[in-house]
Scaffold this active site. Structure first.
Site, PDB file in Angstrom:
ATOM      1  N   SER A  89     -15.600  -7.205  -1.717  1.00 22.73           N
ATOM      2  CA  SER A  89     -15.093  -5.898  -2.158  1.00 22.73           C
ATOM      3  C   SER A  89     -16.094  -4.762  -1.367  1.00 22.73           C
ATOM      4  O   SER A  89     -17.309  -4.792  -1.572  1.00 22.73           O
ATOM      5  CB  SER A  89     -15.295  -5.795  -3.711  1.00 22.73           C
ATOM      6  OG  SER A  89     -15.264  -4.444  -4.050  1.00 22.73           O
ATOM      7  N   HIS A  98     -11.184  -6.587   0.050  1.00 21.46           N
ATOM      8  CA  HIS A  98     -10.879  -6.236  -1.193  1.00 21.46           C
ATOM      9  C   HIS A  98     -11.300  -4.481  -1.467  1.00 21.46           C
ATOM     10  O   HIS A  98     -12.439  -4.136  -1.036  1.00 21.46           O
ATOM     11  CB  HIS A  98     -11.415  -7.015  -2.288  1.00 21.46           C
ATOM     12  CG  HIS A  98     -10.979  -6.553  -3.573  1.00 21.46           C
ATOM     13  ND1 HIS A  98      -9.755  -7.265  -4.155  1.00 21.46           N
ATOM     14  CD2 HIS A  98     -11.524  -5.881  -4.820  1.00 21.46           C
ATOM     15  CE1 HIS A  98      -9.681  -6.554  -5.520  1.00 21.46           C
ATOM     16  NE2 HIS A  98     -10.691  -5.865  -5.799  1.00 21.46           N
ATOM     17  N   ASP A 156     -11.075  -1.322  -3.776  1.00 17.39           N
ATOM     18  CA  ASP A 156     -10.829  -0.755  -4.987  1.00 17.39           C
ATOM     19  C   ASP A 156     -10.438   0.690  -4.825  1.00 17.39           C
ATOM     20  O   ASP A 156     -11.300   1.502  -4.461  1.00 17.39           O
ATOM     21  CB  ASP A 156     -12.121  -0.779  -6.006  1.00 17.39           C
ATOM     22  CG  ASP A 156     -12.254  -2.253  -6.153  1.00 17.39           C
ATOM     23  OD1 ASP A 156     -11.413  -3.020  -6.836  1.00 17.39           O
ATOM     24  OD2 ASP A 156     -13.316  -2.929  -6.086  1.00 17.39           O
ATOM     25  N   MET A 173      -9.799   4.075  -7.332  1.00 19.63           N
ATOM     26  CA  MET A 173      -9.784   4.372  -8.529  1.00 19.63           C
ATOM     27  C   MET A 173      -9.549   5.945  -8.755  1.00 19.63           C
ATOM     28  O   MET A 173      -9.974   6.647  -8.054  1.00 19.63           O
ATOM     29  CB  MET A 173     -11.366   4.216  -9.022  1.00 19.63           C
ATOM     30  CG  MET A 173     -11.890   2.594  -8.730  1.00 19.63           C
ATOM     31  SD  MET A 173     -13.521   2.673  -9.417  1.00 19.63           S
ATOM     32  CE  MET A 173     -14.042   1.141  -8.830  1.00 19.63           C
ATOM     33  N   HIS A 175      -6.621  -2.907  -4.606  1.00 20.29           N
ATOM     34  CA  HIS A 175      -6.499  -3.109  -6.095  1.00 20.29           C
ATOM     35  C   HIS A 175      -6.230  -1.610  -6.723  1.00 20.29           C
ATOM     36  O   HIS A 175      -7.425  -0.914  -6.507  1.00 20.29           O
ATOM     37  CB  HIS A 175      -7.795  -3.771  -6.559  1.00 20.29           C
ATOM     38  CG  HIS A 175      -8.225  -3.906  -8.056  1.00 20.29           C
ATOM     39  ND1 HIS A 175      -9.224  -4.238  -8.802  1.00 20.29           N
ATOM     40  CD2 HIS A 175      -7.235  -3.820  -8.990  1.00 20.29           C
ATOM     41  CE1 HIS A 175      -9.195  -4.341  -9.840  1.00 20.29           C
ATOM     42  NE2 HIS A 175      -7.909  -3.813 -10.203  1.00 20.29           N
ATOM     43  N   MET A 201      -6.397   0.560  -9.270  1.00 24.10           N
ATOM     44  CA  MET A 201      -7.102   1.073 -10.671  1.00 24.10           C
ATOM     45  C   MET A 201      -6.579   2.502 -11.110  1.00 24.10           C
ATOM     46  O   MET A 201      -7.444   3.478 -11.112  1.00 24.10           O
ATOM     47  CB  MET A 201      -8.679   0.894 -10.954  1.00 24.10           C
ATOM     48  CG  MET A 201      -8.792  -0.846 -10.700  1.00 24.10           C
ATOM     49  SD  MET A 201     -10.734  -1.104 -10.970  1.00 24.10           S
ATOM     50  CE  MET A 201     -11.179  -0.921  -9.310  1.00 24.10           C
ATOM     51  N   MET A 215      -9.517  -9.392 -14.149  1.00 24.99           N
ATOM     52  CA  MET A 215     -10.676  -9.186 -14.293  1.00 24.99           C
ATOM     53  C   MET A 215     -11.804  -9.438 -15.201  1.00 24.99           C
ATOM     54  O   MET A 215     -11.413  -9.960 -16.309  1.00 24.99           O
ATOM     55  CB  MET A 215     -10.584  -7.588 -14.998  1.00 24.99           C
ATOM     56  CG  MET A 215      -9.807  -6.617 -13.566  1.00 24.99           C
ATOM     57  SD  MET A 215     -10.597  -6.267 -12.216  1.00 24.99           S
ATOM     58  CE  MET A 215     -12.141  -5.537 -12.714  1.00 24.99           C
ATOM     59  N   ASP A 275     -12.199 -11.140 -10.209  1.00 28.73           N
ATOM     60  CA  ASP A 275     -12.878  -9.983  -9.765  1.00 28.73           C
ATOM     61  C   ASP A 275     -13.853  -9.453 -11.193  1.00 28.73           C
ATOM     62  O   ASP A 275     -13.517  -8.942 -12.084  1.00 28.73           O
ATOM     63  CB  ASP A 275     -12.117  -8.900  -9.406  1.00 28.73           C
ATOM     64  CG  ASP A 275     -12.640  -7.616  -8.665  1.00 28.73           C
ATOM     65  OD1 ASP A 275     -13.806  -7.488  -8.636  1.00 28.73           O
ATOM     66  OD2 ASP A 275     -11.917  -6.537  -8.802  1.00 28.73           O
TER      67      ASP A 275
END
Length: 220
Positions: free
Chosen positions: A8, A33, A35, A37, A66, A68, A137, A175
């Site tokens: 990540s 990975h 993220d 957000m 990912h 979010m 998660m 994760d």
């Protein structure tokens, strides 16, 4: 079953992000990975399409994005254009999950669905055959460096049983708080893709990737 490490980049040094991605890629990580957000679905704000696009050229590894964010389908086309290969959306963030999954796949990306720790595995029962991956998660999403929530291990086992009963090849990704201390138990439970942030980028990232891959080799 293929076992994949997905470092990540949330835990990477943002000042040297291209180099950080290149290091884990050369060491053998299968996925990168990423993220995303929005400050709404989770409290934090991370990065978006410009950052993803800026590092796309430094590796040919799968960009595992990912999302979010609330109603992530709004960004699917832009994420594809930025270089996403696999787009994972939260069951809790999609008003019409099936429609969002169809949208992602129609754009030529792989589709994943993510579940928060307290969301039952059974909530994706009817979508299992439509997705390439389920992300469980093992911390509450939004911040890196949190401790692994132990009950997620049982959730991995339950989800693996659901997948196997249907004869599917859906990947299970975990994760949050993943490290070499709990990776083996996650593999035994049925996970085959592990996201690791601090466990990779704290210290010698290449050596840490190699340690995970050595463990994976025992199960391949």
């Amino acid at each position: 079953m293929e076992y994949i490490l997905a470092p990540s980049i949330l835990a990477a040094d943002f000042g040297n992000l291209r180099s950080e991605v290149e290091t884990v890629s050369r060491a053998g990580a299968g996925y990168i990975h990423i993220d995303v957000m929005d400050g709404m679905f989770v409290p934090s704000i991370s990065f978006g399409m410009p950052v993803i696009q800026s590092i796309r050229s430094c590796t040919d590894k799968v960009f595992d994005v990912h999302m979010m964010v609330e109603e992530p389908g709004r960004y699917a086309e832009a994420m594809k254009a930025a270089g996403a290969d696999l787009l994972c959306v939260h069951q809790e963030a999609c008003r019409h999950l099936d429609r969002t999954i169809q949208q992602i796949k129609s754009l030529g990306m792989k589709a994943g669905v993510a579940l928060n720790p307290a969301t039952p595995a059974e909530s994706v029962e009817w979508i299992l055959g439509e997705v390439d991956m389920v992300l469980l998660m093992s911390v509450n999403p939004g911040f890196g460096g949190q401790k692994f929530i132990p009950y997620v291990l049982e959730k991995v086992k339950r989800l693996r049983a659901m997948i196997d009963e249907r004869g599917l090849s859906t990947d299970i990704q975990v994760d949050g708080g993943v490290g070499l201390d709990n990776a083996e138990s996650l593999l035994k439970a049925g996970a085959n893709i592990l996201v690791a942030g601090s466990a990779v980028y704290k210290g010698d990232a290449a050596a840490n990737v190699e340690a995970f891959l050595k463990l994976f080799a025992q199960y391949s």
